[in-house]
Design a protein around this motif. Sequence first.
Motif, PDB file in Angstrom:
ATOM      1  N   CYS A  23      14.531  10.081  32.988  1.00 18.97           N
ATOM      2  CA  CYS A  23      14.436  10.872  31.751  1.00 18.97           C
ATOM      3  C   CYS A  23      15.773  11.529  31.416  1.00 18.97           C
ATOM      4  O   CYS A  23      16.177  11.587  30.254  1.00 18.97           O
ATOM      5  CB  CYS A  23      13.347  11.925  31.869  1.00 18.97           C
ATOM      6  N   SER A  24      16.463  12.020  32.420  1.00 16.76           N
ATOM      7  CA  SER A  24      17.765  12.638  32.219  1.00 16.76           C
ATOM      8  C   SER A  24      18.772  11.634  31.678  1.00 16.76           C
ATOM      9  O   SER A  24      19.518  11.929  30.743  1.00 16.76           O
ATOM     10  CB  SER A  24      18.267  13.242  33.530  1.00 16.76           C
ATOM     11  N   LEU A  25      18.786  10.444  32.238  1.00 19.04           N
ATOM     12  CA  LEU A  25      19.709   9.406  31.760  1.00 19.04           C
ATOM     13  C   LEU A  25      19.376   8.961  30.343  1.00 19.04           C
ATOM     14  O   LEU A  25      20.273   8.798  29.510  1.00 19.04           O
ATOM     15  CB  LEU A  25      19.686   8.204  32.711  1.00 19.04           C
ATOM     16  N   VAL A  26      18.098   8.792  30.057  1.00 17.90           N
ATOM     17  CA  VAL A  26      17.687   8.401  28.703  1.00 17.90           C
ATOM     18  C   VAL A  26      18.053   9.497  27.706  1.00 17.90           C
ATOM     19  O   VAL A  26      18.568   9.219  26.622  1.00 17.90           O
ATOM     20  CB  VAL A  26      16.171   8.082  28.656  1.00 17.90           C
ATOM     21  N   GLY A  27      17.821  10.742  28.074  1.00 17.20           N
ATOM     22  CA  GLY A  27      18.191  11.858  27.202  1.00 17.20           C
ATOM     23  C   GLY A  27      19.681  11.939  26.981  1.00 17.20           C
ATOM     24  O   GLY A  27      20.150  12.182  25.864  1.00 17.20           O
ATOM     25  N   PHE A  28      20.445  11.719  28.015  1.00 16.33           N
ATOM     26  CA  PHE A  28      21.902  11.756  27.901  1.00 16.33           C
ATOM     27  C   PHE A  28      22.398  10.674  26.951  1.00 16.33           C
ATOM     28  O   PHE A  28      23.165  10.947  26.027  1.00 16.33           O
ATOM     29  CB  PHE A  28      22.537  11.589  29.286  1.00 16.33           C
ATOM     30  N   ALA A  81      15.159  20.097  24.878  1.00 20.13           N
ATOM     31  CA  ALA A  81      16.045  19.113  25.517  1.00 20.13           C
ATOM     32  C   ALA A  81      17.452  19.689  25.656  1.00 20.13           C
ATOM     33  O   ALA A  81      18.111  19.496  26.686  1.00 20.13           O
ATOM     34  CB  ALA A  81      16.072  17.824  24.704  1.00 20.13           C
ATOM     35  N   GLY A  82      17.901  20.407  24.643  1.00 19.04           N
ATOM     36  CA  GLY A  82      19.222  21.035  24.713  1.00 19.04           C
ATOM     37  C   GLY A  82      19.303  22.085  25.807  1.00 19.04           C
ATOM     38  O   GLY A  82      20.308  22.184  26.521  1.00 19.04           O
ATOM     39  N   LEU A  83      18.242  22.870  25.938  1.00 12.21           N
ATOM     40  CA  LEU A  83      18.203  23.856  27.022  1.00 12.21           C
ATOM     41  C   LEU A  83      18.271  23.170  28.380  1.00 12.21           C
ATOM     42  O   LEU A  83      18.988  23.613  29.279  1.00 12.21           O
ATOM     43  CB  LEU A  83      16.944  24.714  26.918  1.00 12.21           C
ATOM     44  N   ALA A  84      17.541  22.071  28.535  1.00  8.54           N
ATOM     45  CA  ALA A  84      17.573  21.322  29.795  1.00  8.54           C
ATOM     46  C   ALA A  84      18.969  20.739  30.030  1.00  8.54           C
ATOM     47  O   ALA A  84      19.450  20.707  31.168  1.00  8.54           O
ATOM     48  CB  ALA A  84      16.521  20.218  29.779  1.00  8.54           C
ATOM     49  N   MET A  85      19.626  20.311  28.960  1.00 10.17           N
ATOM     50  CA  MET A  85      20.942  19.693  29.100  1.00 10.17           C
ATOM     51  C   MET A  85      22.032  20.697  29.457  1.00 10.17           C
ATOM     52  O   MET A  85      23.155  20.297  29.771  1.00 10.17           O
ATOM     53  CB  MET A  85      21.315  18.944  27.830  1.00 10.17           C
ATOM     54  N   LEU A  86      21.723  21.971  29.399  1.00 13.01           N
ATOM     55  CA  LEU A  86      22.689  22.946  29.902  1.00 13.01           C
ATOM     56  C   LEU A  86      22.833  22.789  31.413  1.00 13.01           C
ATOM     57  O   LEU A  86      23.858  23.148  31.988  1.00 13.01           O
ATOM     58  CB  LEU A  86      22.249  24.367  29.551  1.00 13.01           C
ATOM     59  N   PHE A  87      21.807  22.235  32.064  1.00 10.11           N
ATOM     60  CA  PHE A  87      21.819  22.043  33.514  1.00 10.11           C
ATOM     61  C   PHE A  87      21.874  20.565  33.904  1.00 10.11           C
ATOM     62  O   PHE A  87      22.195  20.240  35.032  1.00 10.11           O
ATOM     63  CB  PHE A  87      20.575  22.684  34.134  1.00 10.11           C
ATOM     64  N   LEU A  88      21.514  19.688  32.982  1.00 10.36           N
ATOM     65  CA  LEU A  88      21.510  18.245  33.209  1.00 10.36           C
ATOM     66  C   LEU A  88      22.626  17.620  32.380  1.00 10.36           C
ATOM     67  O   LEU A  88      23.200  18.280  31.517  1.00 10.36           O
ATOM     68  CB  LEU A  88      20.154  17.659  32.776  1.00 10.36           C
ATOM     69  N   PRO A  89      22.923  16.344  32.608  1.00  8.17           N
ATOM     70  CA  PRO A  89      23.946  15.701  31.777  1.00  8.17           C
ATOM     71  C   PRO A  89      23.505  15.634  30.323  1.00  8.17           C
ATOM     72  O   PRO A  89      22.349  15.371  30.025  1.00  8.17           O
ATOM     73  CB  PRO A  89      24.059  14.293  32.361  1.00  8.17           C
ATOM     74  N   GLY A  90      24.431  15.887  29.422  1.00  4.74           N
ATOM     75  CA  GLY A  90      24.136  15.800  27.997  1.00  4.74           C
ATOM     76  C   GLY A  90      24.896  16.848  27.220  1.00  4.74           C
ATOM     77  O   GLY A  90      25.592  17.690  27.784  1.00  4.74           O
ATOM     78  N   GLN A  91      24.767  16.795  25.935  1.00  7.88           N
ATOM     79  CA  GLN A  91      25.462  17.703  25.026  1.00  7.88           C
ATOM     80  C   GLN A  91      24.508  18.838  24.662  1.00  7.88           C
ATOM     81  O   GLN A  91      23.946  18.868  23.583  1.00  7.88           O
ATOM     82  CB  GLN A  91      25.909  16.932  23.797  1.00  7.88           C
ATOM     83  N   GLY A  92      24.329  19.769  25.571  1.00 11.55           N
ATOM     84  CA  GLY A  92      23.324  20.814  25.432  1.00 11.55           C
ATOM     85  C   GLY A  92      23.451  21.666  24.191  1.00 11.55           C
ATOM     86  O   GLY A  92      22.488  21.837  23.444  1.00 11.55           O
ATOM     87  N   ILE A  93      24.629  22.217  23.946  1.00 14.67           N
ATOM     88  CA  ILE A  93      24.814  23.132  22.806  1.00 14.67           C
ATOM     89  C   ILE A  93      24.580  22.392  21.492  1.00 14.67           C
ATOM     90  O   ILE A  93      23.890  22.903  20.597  1.00 14.67           O
ATOM     91  CB  ILE A  93      26.226  23.758  22.823  1.00 14.67           C
ATOM     92  N   LEU A  94      25.137  21.187  21.361  1.00 20.35           N
ATOM     93  CA  LEU A  94      24.969  20.443  20.108  1.00 20.35           C
ATOM     94  C   LEU A  94      23.522  20.010  19.909  1.00 20.35           C
ATOM     95  O   LEU A  94      23.013  20.014  18.789  1.00 20.35           O
ATOM     96  CB  LEU A  94      25.902  19.230  20.083  1.00 20.35           C
ATOM     97  N   THR A  95      22.843  19.657  20.988  1.00 13.71           N
ATOM     98  CA  THR A  95      21.427  19.285  20.890  1.00 13.71           C
ATOM     99  C   THR A  95      20.593  20.498  20.492  1.00 13.71           C
ATOM    100  O   THR A  95      19.684  20.392  19.661  1.00 13.71           O
ATOM    101  CB  THR A  95      20.927  18.692  22.221  1.00 13.71           C
ATOM    102  N   MET A  96      20.905  21.659  21.064  1.00 16.41           N
ATOM    103  CA  MET A  96      20.199  22.886  20.683  1.00 16.41           C
ATOM    104  C   MET A  96      20.467  23.220  19.218  1.00 16.41           C
ATOM    105  O   MET A  96      19.558  23.671  18.514  1.00 16.41           O
ATOM    106  CB  MET A  96      20.644  24.042  21.588  1.00 16.41           C
ATOM    107  N   LEU A  97      21.691  22.987  18.745  1.00 15.81           N
ATOM    108  CA  LEU A  97      22.027  23.250  17.348  1.00 15.81           C
ATOM    109  C   LEU A  97      21.184  22.384  16.411  1.00 15.81           C
ATOM    110  O   LEU A  97      20.674  22.873  15.402  1.00 15.81           O
ATOM    111  CB  LEU A  97      23.519  23.006  17.110  1.00 15.81           C
ATOM    112  N   ILE A  98      21.005  21.123  16.755  1.00 11.92           N
ATOM    113  CA  ILE A  98      20.153  20.254  15.938  1.00 11.92           C
ATOM    114  C   ILE A  98      18.719  20.772  15.954  1.00 11.92           C
ATOM    115  O   ILE A  98      18.052  20.828  14.919  1.00 11.92           O
ATOM    116  CB  ILE A  98      20.220  18.797  16.438  1.00 11.92           C
ATOM    117  N   GLY A  99      18.225  21.166  17.124  1.00 11.22           N
ATOM    118  CA  GLY A  99      16.867  21.700  17.224  1.00 11.22           C
ATOM    119  C   GLY A  99      16.687  22.951  16.384  1.00 11.22           C
ATOM    120  O   GLY A  99      15.702  23.093  15.657  1.00 11.22           O
ATOM    121  N   ILE A 100      17.648  23.862  16.463  1.00 13.70           N
ATOM    122  CA  ILE A 100      17.582  25.092  15.674  1.00 13.70           C
ATOM    123  C   ILE A 100      17.612  24.761  14.182  1.00 13.70           C
ATOM    124  O   ILE A 100      16.902  25.375  13.384  1.00 13.70           O
ATOM    125  CB  ILE A 100      18.724  26.045  16.061  1.00 13.70           C
TER     126      ILE A 100
END
Length: 143
Positions: A23-28, A81-100
């Motif tokens: 799931c982490s890899l797919v999300g990334f 997903a963005g919150l999780a990506m703060l700890f997992l691989p991925g673009q956490g802040i940008l993903t959270m921005l899209i969610g917001i």
Amino acid sequence: MDAFLATVTQYVPVHVLIWLTVCSLVGFIGTLIAIPFIMVRLPADYFDTRTPRHWMKNYNPIIRLTGLIVKNVVGAVFLLAGLAMLFLPGQGILTMLIGISLLDFPGKRKLEAKIVGQRTVLQALNAMRAKFDKPPLTLAPDS
């Protein structure tokens, strides 16, 4: 490392760890594709608090309500997903921005402007937009 893995597998089954890794890899990979796709298509003044936004303004109220529910559910998924990506691989802040951006709540526009107004976030977004020959994002002077 073996001791750490043995300790973790005492509390979390191996199949759950494998599922979380997949799931982490797919999300990334998904965010590497989705974020540029979304951010490049936004108008340059999207995060400018002076520009009004009207979503599905002239649609039937039932279609508008259905769209609003779907948009908020998708926004919540992106935010989590963005919150999780703060700890997992991925673009956490940008993903959270899209969610917001997809969620509807009081003070949303100011929060978006505050996030995008961060120098590193704005530089990353504008660099992404420049690669696709899009104009840089504009913000209100007080952002």
